[in-house]
Design an enzyme around this catalytic site. Structure first.
Site, PDB file in Angstrom:
ATOM      1  N   ASP A 102       0.799  -1.229   0.000  1.00  0.00           N
ATOM      2  CA  ASP A 102       0.000   0.000   0.000  1.00  0.00           C
ATOM      3  C   ASP A 102       0.831   1.279   0.000  1.00  0.00           C
ATOM      4  O   ASP A 102       0.320   2.351  -0.297  1.00  0.00           O
ATOM      5  CB  ASP A 102      -0.940   0.019   1.213  1.00  0.00           C
ATOM      6  CG  ASP A 102      -0.197  -0.001   2.546  1.00  0.00           C
ATOM      7  OD1 ASP A 102       1.041  -0.098   2.546  1.00  0.00           O
ATOM      8  OD2 ASP A 102      -0.859   0.074   3.597  1.00  0.00           O
ATOM      9  N   HIS A 103       2.126   1.203   0.317  1.00  0.00           N
ATOM     10  CA  HIS A 103       2.939   2.408   0.454  1.00  0.00           C
ATOM     11  C   HIS A 103       3.660   2.816  -0.821  1.00  0.00           C
ATOM     12  O   HIS A 103       4.029   3.983  -0.973  1.00  0.00           O
ATOM     13  CB  HIS A 103       3.989   2.208   1.557  1.00  0.00           C
ATOM     14  CG  HIS A 103       3.500   2.506   2.936  1.00  0.00           C
ATOM     15  ND1 HIS A 103       2.392   1.908   3.482  1.00  0.00           N
ATOM     16  CD2 HIS A 103       3.972   3.350   3.893  1.00  0.00           C
ATOM     17  CE1 HIS A 103       2.211   2.369   4.712  1.00  0.00           C
ATOM     18  NE2 HIS A 103       3.149   3.245   4.977  1.00  0.00           N
ATOM     19  N   ARG A 130       9.028   3.230  11.530  1.00  0.00           N
ATOM     20  CA  ARG A 130      10.070   2.761  10.602  1.00  0.00           C
ATOM     21  C   ARG A 130      11.401   2.520  11.304  1.00  0.00           C
ATOM     22  O   ARG A 130      12.031   3.424  11.848  1.00  0.00           O
ATOM     23  CB  ARG A 130      10.227   3.736   9.433  1.00  0.00           C
ATOM     24  CG  ARG A 130      10.744   5.105   9.796  1.00  0.00           C
ATOM     25  CD  ARG A 130      10.607   6.079   8.650  1.00  0.00           C
ATOM     26  NE  ARG A 130       9.210   6.350   8.359  1.00  0.00           N
ATOM     27  CZ  ARG A 130       8.788   7.443   7.719  1.00  0.00           C
ATOM     28  NH1 ARG A 130       9.636   8.351   7.304  1.00  0.00           N
ATOM     29  NH2 ARG A 130       7.498   7.634   7.481  1.00  0.00           N
ATOM     30  N   ASP A 158       4.021  -0.881  11.527  1.00  0.00           N
ATOM     31  CA  ASP A 158       3.543   0.442  11.160  1.00  0.00           C
ATOM     32  C   ASP A 158       2.915   1.026  12.407  1.00  0.00           C
ATOM     33  O   ASP A 158       2.172   0.336  13.116  1.00  0.00           O
ATOM     34  CB  ASP A 158       2.510   0.361  10.024  1.00  0.00           C
ATOM     35  CG  ASP A 158       2.145   1.736   9.495  1.00  0.00           C
ATOM     36  OD1 ASP A 158       2.633   2.105   8.412  1.00  0.00           O
ATOM     37  OD2 ASP A 158       1.364   2.444  10.164  1.00  0.00           O
ATOM     38  N   SER A 215       6.316   7.645  12.724  1.00  0.00           N
ATOM     39  CA  SER A 215       6.258   6.308  12.146  1.00  0.00           C
ATOM     40  C   SER A 215       7.115   5.313  12.909  1.00  0.00           C
ATOM     41  O   SER A 215       8.099   5.660  13.554  1.00  0.00           O
ATOM     42  CB  SER A 215       6.717   6.368  10.688  1.00  0.00           C
ATOM     43  OG  SER A 215       6.943   5.083  10.175  1.00  0.00           O
ATOM     44  N   ARG A 248      -0.997  12.592  10.118  1.00  0.00           N
ATOM     45  CA  ARG A 248       0.215  13.368  10.392  1.00  0.00           C
ATOM     46  C   ARG A 248       0.357  14.527   9.413  1.00  0.00           C
ATOM     47  O   ARG A 248      -0.071  14.443   8.266  1.00  0.00           O
ATOM     48  CB  ARG A 248       1.461  12.475  10.303  1.00  0.00           C
ATOM     49  CG  ARG A 248       1.459  11.415  11.373  1.00  0.00           C
ATOM     50  CD  ARG A 248       2.809  10.755  11.561  1.00  0.00           C
ATOM     51  NE  ARG A 248       2.704   9.860  12.703  1.00  0.00           N
ATOM     52  CZ  ARG A 248       3.002   8.571  12.692  1.00  0.00           C
ATOM     53  NH1 ARG A 248       3.445   8.017  11.591  1.00  0.00           N
ATOM     54  NH2 ARG A 248       2.864   7.843  13.773  1.00  0.00           N
TER      55      ARG A 248
END
Length: 755
Positions: free
Chosen positions: A95-96, A645, A160, A643, A448
């Protein structure tokens, strides 16, 4: 039948006895959060009470979810672990890596071409290791999880930060780094510091223009971006039960913006309706059999101050629509105050874009309510003054919304329908003109709004609002438009007002979809080959990090002293860099390029102590690495917010940064640093931040006796020959210290599994 129904039935079969055991041990009624936590202890039924905010506890999550940008590194790490199959149900979602520009079909086709290597890798590695794979275009991970996998009382981790969305279905769903996901997929326990508890009592009922999004926008204004750190937020009260399941998901989703570990709601009729509407009658029936355990004990909600560490009460009947921003999601402004706030802050009043979507607000109900505003505009002969874009949350939502005419309504109002993907929310937006870096305003329903987040332009003032407010503002074209009081001029020159939005909680004709985009893994993946080309610029097999050398760290160079907000976007930018998420060397070229250097107020411009010249952060660090010299990063409050990440931790580790010293950490980033064998340290006295000078050589003492609860010592060797010394704190427990010594948690996992 639902996915993994046998696993869900097993969780429920043990739930009552585990809750009862916990209640006896704790000696008082339990919150929902405590019930789920104690029901998922790695060692089974509770035998001791855990101290909130202090005790490290091993848990056994029910499942793992990964999105494509983070799944690459998570699965590259898992490939090193030596397992033939994941130990718990797991999924990967594409999806990213789909950039929004023209529209759904064109953008998806382009992504399938440009990122084919990555999608093929994720598909093959999922097929090999028993992971469910959701193809590009299937939808945004958190909407897909809510529709297919989330269940009341469950525990899930995901790579995520917005994994927390599943709290809308009564889960404890927690965002983690890929190393944590690797642990769980490898069949190991997952460690979490037992959280504090924040209770939010919702009274009254939403009406008119006020939406579930406004609840969390209000909460963000109260708690700020760090007010939920180390805590789980539990919502309750008549206002909670009156909201839809997807509305609850919206509130939980943006709990990541207050730093909360996760957020959740007790099981109620709205969740049952959602389960049945999404084809999971079996889950609803199973949940109903144990529903008394899927909410807090009655005494808790009757006297919340006795059971939560903090209690906040919000009356939904008097709550106003809000717009939060710009540049931070906790700057909350009620719509009635926006005119004055915009004037006082000189925010651009003309709104260039209105964007609806993201994992926070892309459900059927969201599109339905926003479409009601769009339909009114058409009927009242109003157009849009702003550009308008829509990202449906999943193919199921898109297909159903198209069947019911919602998307056609948006298109009639000149909206662009983008792919069922994250798109602009995570910087995957090829916005025309963004390169000019002009000051401008956009309004979106995302979560965000950090500088550069959506379009890469540091001068874009982004405001967060509900989908219906975004639609209204896009029609008006003005940030200070208040649909509750203001009129608009239509094509006939008449003054008209928009009526309050309306919409369906769930589609009256039921959900429908032709191809949801799911690929089941092979029953036996032993014959599946996962190929990573050694010349690829998108993917790179990982090499283990080196273990600690067994000495204190001497002569570290100061790489950067970051000033102010330093999120994971600042540390490891997304947008155009997403294409390198599977290639650690290449993506390390974005390390800390968004952080502001304390000494010159510039980004990506630090002093190289070897040459005396100023240059980019990654290039400077690569010179230190080539010279065999370690370095240290110094930061401000809530360092690493945003995030989940883990690249923000892996890149410094890969390039030779040895420690990160800050005033305070965001939870996930601190954990990620620990997992990768880094030192994450905090000032005992935050005033010591000011003692650090640009040319310092820094020692870290005490590592040879590194123990839980014992501070380490920092020695600043200044260029003028003077020295400053002070203690710094850490939160490492005994196991985490072993991660540091081994060079990374994965190094221990690999040794244990192979052995």
């Amino acid at each position: 039948m639902a996915f993994d129904i046998d696993m869900i039935e097993k969780v429920y079969a043990n739930f009552a006895s585990r809750v009862e055991a916990a209640r006896k041990v704790v000696g008082k009624p339990l919150t929902l959060t405590e019930k789920i936590l104690y029901a998922h202890l790695w060692d089974g039924e509770a035998t001791q009470t855990y101290e909130r905010g202090n005790s490290y506890v091993d848990f056994a999550p029910d499942r793992v979810a990964m999105q494509d940008a983070t799944a690459q590194m998570a699965l590259l790490q898992f490939m090193q672990a030596g397992r033939s199959k994941v130990a718990v149900p797991s999924t990967a979602h594409c999806d990213h890596l789909i950039q929004a520009k023209v529209g759904a079909e064109t953008d998806l086709n382009k992504a399938n071409t440009e990122s084919k290597e990555v999608f093929d890798f994720l598909g093959s590695v999922s097929n090999k290791y028993g992971i469910g794979f959701w193809k590009p275009g299937a939808g945004i991970i958190h909407q897909v999880v809510l529709e297919n996998y989330a269940f009341p009382g469950g525990m899930m981790i995901g790579t995520d930060s917005h994994t927390v969305n599943a709290g809308g279905l009564g889960m404890l769903a927690i965002g983690v780094g890929g190393a944590d996901a690797c642990d769980v997929m490898a069949g190991l326990p997952w460690e979490l510091k037992f959280p504090k508890l924040i209770g939010i009592k919702l009274t009254g009922k939403l009406s008119g223009w006020t939406a579930p999004k406004d609840v969390i926008l209000k909460v963000a204004g109260i708690l700020t971006v760090k007010g939920g750190t180390g805590a789980i937020v539990e919502y309750f009260g008549e206002g909670a039960t009156s909201m839809s399941c997807t509305g609850k998901g919206t509130i939980c989703n943006m709990g990541a913006e207050i730093g909360a570990t996760t957020s959740t709601f007790g099981y109620d009729e709205s969740m049952e309706r959602y389960l049945r509407s999404t084809g999971r009658n079996d889950v609803a029936d199973a949940a109903n059999r144990v529903k008394e355990h899927l909410t807090a004990d009655a005494e808790v909600y009757a006297n919340p101050e006795q059971y939560f560490d903090e209690v906040i009460e919000i009356n939904l009947s008097t709550l106003e629509p809000h717009l939060n921003g710009p540049f931070t999601p906790d700057l909350a402004t009620p719509v009635s105050k926006m005119k004055d706030a915009a004037a006082a802050n000189d925010w651009p009043l003309t709104v260039e874009w209105g964007l609806i979507g993201s994992c926070t607000n892309s459900s059927y109900e969201d599109l339905s309510r926003a479409a009601s505003i769009a339909r009114q505009a058409i009927e009242k002969q109003l157009g849009t003054k702003s550009s308008f874009g829509i990202n449906p949350g999943s193919e199921q939502v898109r297909y159903t919304a198209h069947r019911d005419g919602l998307l056609q309504t948006f298109e009639e109002l000149d909206a662009t329908i983008f792919t069922n993907a994250c798109g602009p929310c995570i910087g995957m937006w090829d916005r025309v003109g963004a390169e000019r870096q002009e000051r401008n305003t956009i309004v979106h329903s995302f979560n965000r709004n950090f500088a550069k987040r959506a379009d890469g332009n540091p001068n874009t003032c982004a405001f967060v609002a509900s989908p219906e407010m975004v639609a209204a503002i896009a029609i008006s074209g003005r940030l200070d438009f208040n649909p509750l009081t203001d009129t608009l001029t239509n094509a006939k020159g008449e003054q008209v007002m928009l009526d309050a939005p309306y919409g369906d909680e769930l589609p009256t004709k039921g959900f429908a979809v032709e191809d949801a985009g799911y690929q089941a893994p092979a029953a036996d993946g032993s014959g599946v080959e996962v190929i990573v080309s050694p010349t690829s610029h998108r993917l790179q097999l990982l090499e283990p990090f080196k273990e600690w050398e067994g000495t204190d760290l001497k002569g570290l160079k100061l790489l950067i002293k970051a000033k102010g907000k330093c999120t994971t976007d600042h540390i490891s930018m997304a947008g155009p860099w997403l294409k390198f998420r599977g290639h650690l060397d290449n993506i390390s070229n974005n390390m800390l390029i968004g952080a502001i250097n304390f000494y010159n107020e510039k980004t990506d411009n630090v002093k190289n102590q070897l040459t005396g010249e100023y240059g980019p952060v990654p290039a400077t660090q690569r010179e230190y690495k080539a010279a065999g010299i370690g370095s240290i990063v110094v930061g401000d409050e809530n360092y690493g917010e945003g995030s989940s990440r883990e690249h923000a931790a892996m890149e410094p580790r890969f390039l030779g940064v040895r420690a990160v010293l800050v005033k305070s950490f965001a939870r996930i980033h601190e954990t990620n640093l620990k997992k990768q064998g880094m030192l994450g340290l905090t000032f005992v006295d935050t005033a010591d931040y000011d003692k650090i000078q640009e040319d310092d050589n820094i020692d870290i003492n005490g590592l040879t006796t590194f123990t839980p609860g014992k501070p380490l010592e920092i020695v600043l060797n200044h260029a003028d020959g003077s020295v400053d010394k002070f203690n710094v704190n850490h939160t490492y427990n005994a196991q985490q210290i072993e991660w540091f010594k081994a060079g990374a948690a994965l190094n221990i996992i690999r040794k244990n599994i192979i052995a």
